[in-house]
Design an enzyme around this catalytic site. Structure first.
Site, PDB file in Angstrom:
ATOM      1  N   TYR A 130      41.315  38.855  52.805  1.00  0.00           N
ATOM      2  CA  TYR A 130      41.664  37.555  52.228  1.00  0.00           C
ATOM      3  C   TYR A 130      42.217  36.715  53.374  1.00  0.00           C
ATOM      4  CZ  TYR A 130      41.455  38.952  47.278  1.00  0.00           C
ATOM      5  OH  TYR A 130      41.048  39.350  46.033  1.00  0.00           O
ATOM      6  N   THR A 156      36.298  37.826  51.449  1.00  0.00           N
ATOM      7  CA  THR A 156      36.243  37.325  50.066  1.00  0.00           C
ATOM      8  C   THR A 156      36.477  35.816  50.045  1.00  0.00           C
ATOM      9  OG1 THR A 156      36.958  39.449  49.202  1.00  0.00           O
ATOM     10  CG2 THR A 156      37.272  37.538  47.772  1.00  0.00           C
ATOM     11  N   LYS A 252      31.680  37.801  50.398  1.00  0.00           N
ATOM     12  CA  LYS A 252      31.800  38.217  48.988  1.00  0.00           C
ATOM     13  C   LYS A 252      32.218  37.053  48.099  1.00  0.00           C
ATOM     14  CE  LYS A 252      34.303  41.687  46.226  1.00  0.00           C
ATOM     15  NZ  LYS A 252      35.242  40.970  45.364  1.00  0.00           N
ATOM     16  N   HIS A 276      33.889  37.981  41.135  1.00  0.00           N
ATOM     17  CA  HIS A 276      35.166  38.687  41.211  1.00  0.00           C
ATOM     18  C   HIS A 276      35.426  39.491  39.919  1.00  0.00           C
ATOM     19  CE1 HIS A 276      38.605  38.476  44.158  1.00  0.00           C
ATOM     20  NE2 HIS A 276      39.180  39.189  43.209  1.00  0.00           N
TER      21      HIS A 276
HETATM   22  C1  LIG Z   1      41.796  45.468  39.334  1.00  0.00           C
HETATM   23  C2  LIG Z   1      40.913  44.685  40.251  1.00  0.00           C
HETATM   24  C3  LIG Z   1      41.422  44.230  41.459  1.00  0.00           C
HETATM   25  C4  LIG Z   1      40.594  43.521  42.345  1.00  0.00           C
HETATM   26  N1  LIG Z   1      41.083  43.149  43.566  1.00  0.00           N
HETATM   27  C5  LIG Z   1      40.248  42.594  44.470  1.00  0.00           C
HETATM   28  C6  LIG Z   1      40.682  42.355  45.805  1.00  0.00           C
HETATM   29  O1  LIG Z   1      41.803  42.656  46.171  1.00  0.00           O
HETATM   30  N2  LIG Z   1      39.796  41.782  46.658  1.00  0.00           N
HETATM   31  C7  LIG Z   1      38.509  41.441  46.289  1.00  0.00           C
HETATM   32  O2  LIG Z   1      37.743  40.918  47.096  1.00  0.00           O
HETATM   33  N3  LIG Z   1      38.077  41.682  45.038  1.00  0.00           N
HETATM   34  C8  LIG Z   1      38.901  42.258  44.129  1.00  0.00           C
HETATM   35  N4  LIG Z   1      38.447  42.547  42.876  1.00  0.00           N
HETATM   36  C9  LIG Z   1      37.034  42.275  42.536  1.00  0.00           C
HETATM   37  C10 LIG Z   1      36.160  43.480  42.894  1.00  0.00           C
HETATM   38  O3  LIG Z   1      36.020  43.622  44.282  1.00  0.00           O
HETATM   39  C11 LIG Z   1      34.752  43.343  42.307  1.00  0.00           C
HETATM   40  O4  LIG Z   1      34.237  42.077  42.631  1.00  0.00           O
HETATM   41  C12 LIG Z   1      34.723  43.529  40.791  1.00  0.00           C
HETATM   42  O5  LIG Z   1      35.634  44.523  40.384  1.00  0.00           O
HETATM   43  C13 LIG Z   1      33.314  43.921  40.341  1.00  0.00           C
HETATM   44  O6  LIG Z   1      33.237  44.005  38.964  1.00  0.00           O
HETATM   45  P1  LIG Z   1      33.369  45.384  38.126  1.00  0.00           P
HETATM   46  O7  LIG Z   1      34.828  45.711  38.104  1.00  0.00           O
HETATM   47  O8  LIG Z   1      32.834  44.986  36.798  1.00  0.00           O
HETATM   48  O9  LIG Z   1      32.559  46.440  38.824  1.00  0.00           O
HETATM   49  C14 LIG Z   1      39.252  43.232  41.979  1.00  0.00           C
HETATM   50  C15 LIG Z   1      38.762  43.693  40.748  1.00  0.00           C
HETATM   51  C16 LIG Z   1      39.565  44.418  39.894  1.00  0.00           C
HETATM   52  C17 LIG Z   1      38.998  44.923  38.600  1.00  0.00           C
END
Ligand SMILES: Cc1cc2nc3c(=O)[nH]c(=O)nc-3n(C[C@H](O)[C@H](O)[C@H](O)COP(=O)(O)O)c2cc1C
Length: 378
Positions: A130, A156, A252, A276
């Site tokens: 980030y 991201t 991303k 996300h």
């Molecule tokens: C609990 C949680 C925390 C997340 N934290 C981040 C993060 O710190 N950085 C990021 O780029 N994406 C984050 N994401 C998004 C994930 O990288 C990803 O895009 C997303 O979980 C994909 O969808 P799915 O959970 O349905 O597989 C987070 C997602 C979840 C569920």
């Protein structure tokens, strides 16, 4: 784990084992959660072409993502606070991914640090960045990721400001977590989780505390994180990060054809079609519905990956048929972690691998790299 057959089984078990505020943190989307639901639901709208009487022996799921060998094209997505689903969660997930032969991506907002992951793995992992307003801290993260020999930087782009998740507010979840009597009750009803947490020192953001200027304790950390996401982030910053990093770069959070074409012009190695996990722009289309349009828009000039809503090997296969070279799972591995630590993450990957393999065979294909739109019923 033998009675666990689906990702939904892992989710049900995680719900019984993880304190409510942390389970809800994973299982939630922004505002109405419409985009979060659409990510899963839209996979069901894609239909596969059934073939018969073709040779289905000697199948292979091996592939490459950004030129790196993977045992199947499914990486673990970066997720914040993963060490709250299970003590030492990021280290356990990274080890499970390494043993399975798929990439693990460590979030900037992880509990275990870059150095922690490096200390328990033997192969390179990926680091998600980030871009914080404190650019000295960004440089510090990049240098640490280089020192840890991370083999890709996942930048991201879709979190310049934070989407709101009602569940987190109702649960009183703050960053970093503060513990009130309600939280203590939630934890007391999950004794195994508590015992495991007592056995680790990692209960705050490992990449930040002691590294960002003025962040020395939980109070200063809370103030710092709430102010640090950068609403002015621009394509110029992407160029700056690319130069500073100098290695493989994955962008991303692309969900629009115009942004995808801009991403190509940065010279990055791959983009992740992502919203996300439905946690940012509620009302945005699902990732899978945008994938074919984005693949067409970039015309083979950049590798395209996808995340969001994958809950089975069938979902992975559908994304590959539309032209994704790789996919990521977020919640499926978090549920695995909550359900059973490292073994649970391995189980999530095993479930997806088996489903992907059988589904590919029934589509009449033997090599995951040969899947294409002709395998879809259009
Ligand atoms: C609990 C949680 C925390 C997340 N934290 C981040 C993060 O710190 N950085 C990021 O780029 N994406 C984050 N994401 C998004 C994930 O990288 C990803 O895009 C997303 O979980 C994909 O969808 P799915 O959970 O349905 O597989 C987070 C997602 C979840 C569920």
């Amino acid at each position: 784990m033998n009675d666990i057959l689906t990702i939904a089984d892992l989710k049900a078990r995680a719900k019984r084992r993880v304190p409510k505020m942390f389970f809800d943190y994973a299982d939630s989307g922004a505002y109405t959660e419409g985009t979060y639901r659409a990510n899963e639901d839209d996979f069901q709208k894609v239909k596969l072409r059934q073939r018969v009487l073709v040779d289905m022996t000697n199948r292979s799921l091996e592939s490459e993502m950004i030129g790196q060998k993977v045992s199947m094209p499914v990486a673990l997505a970066p997720t914040g606070l993963t060490g709250m689903q299970h003590a030492d969660g990021e280290m356990l997930a990274a080890q499970a991914a390494e043993e399975f032969g798929v990439p693990f991506t460590l979030s900037t907002m992880s509990i275990c640090s870059i150095e922690d992951i490096a200390s328990v793995t033997t192969k390179p992992f990926w680091f998600q960045l980030y871009v914080m307003q404190d650019r000295d801290f960004v440089i510090n993260l990049i240098e640490r990721a280089k020192a840890a020999k991370c083999s890709a930087l996942v930048l991201t782009l879709d979190l310049q400001i934070l989407g709101q998740r009602h569940k987190d507010i109702r649960n009183g979840l703050s960053a970093p977590p503060k513990f009130t009597p309600k939280h203590i009750w939630q934890m007391a009803t999950r004794p195994l989780w508590c015992m495991q947490m007592l056995g680790t020192k990692r209960r705050s953001f490992g990449n930040i505390v002691g590294h960002a200027k003025s962040v020395t304790d939980l109070t200063s950390l809370s103030v710092w994180t709430s102010e640090q996401f950068d609403p002015q982030l621009s394509w110029k910053d992407v160029a700056w990060i690319k130069e500073r990093w100098g290695g493989k770069l994955i962008l991303k959070g692309i969900l629009d054809e115009e942004d995808a074409r801009m991403a190509v012009s940065t010279g990055a190695d791959a983009i992740i079609v992502s919203n996300h996990g439905g946690r940012q722009l509620d009302g945005a289309p699902s990732s899978i519905s945008m994938l074919p349009r984005i693949v067409d828009a970039v015309g083979g000039n950049i590798e395209v990956h996808l995340d969001g809503g994958i809950r089975s090997g069938q979902d992975v296969l559908k994304a590959l048929c539309y032209g994704a070279k790789g996919t990521y799972i977020g919640r499926p591995f978090l549920y695995g972690l909550g359900a059973g630590g490292k073994a649970g993450v391995t189980r999530a990957l095993e479930i997806i691998r088996k489903e992907l393999d059988i589904t590919m065979a029934l589509c009449g294909e033997r090599d995951v790299r040969n899947l294409s739109r002709r395998n879809l019923h259009q």
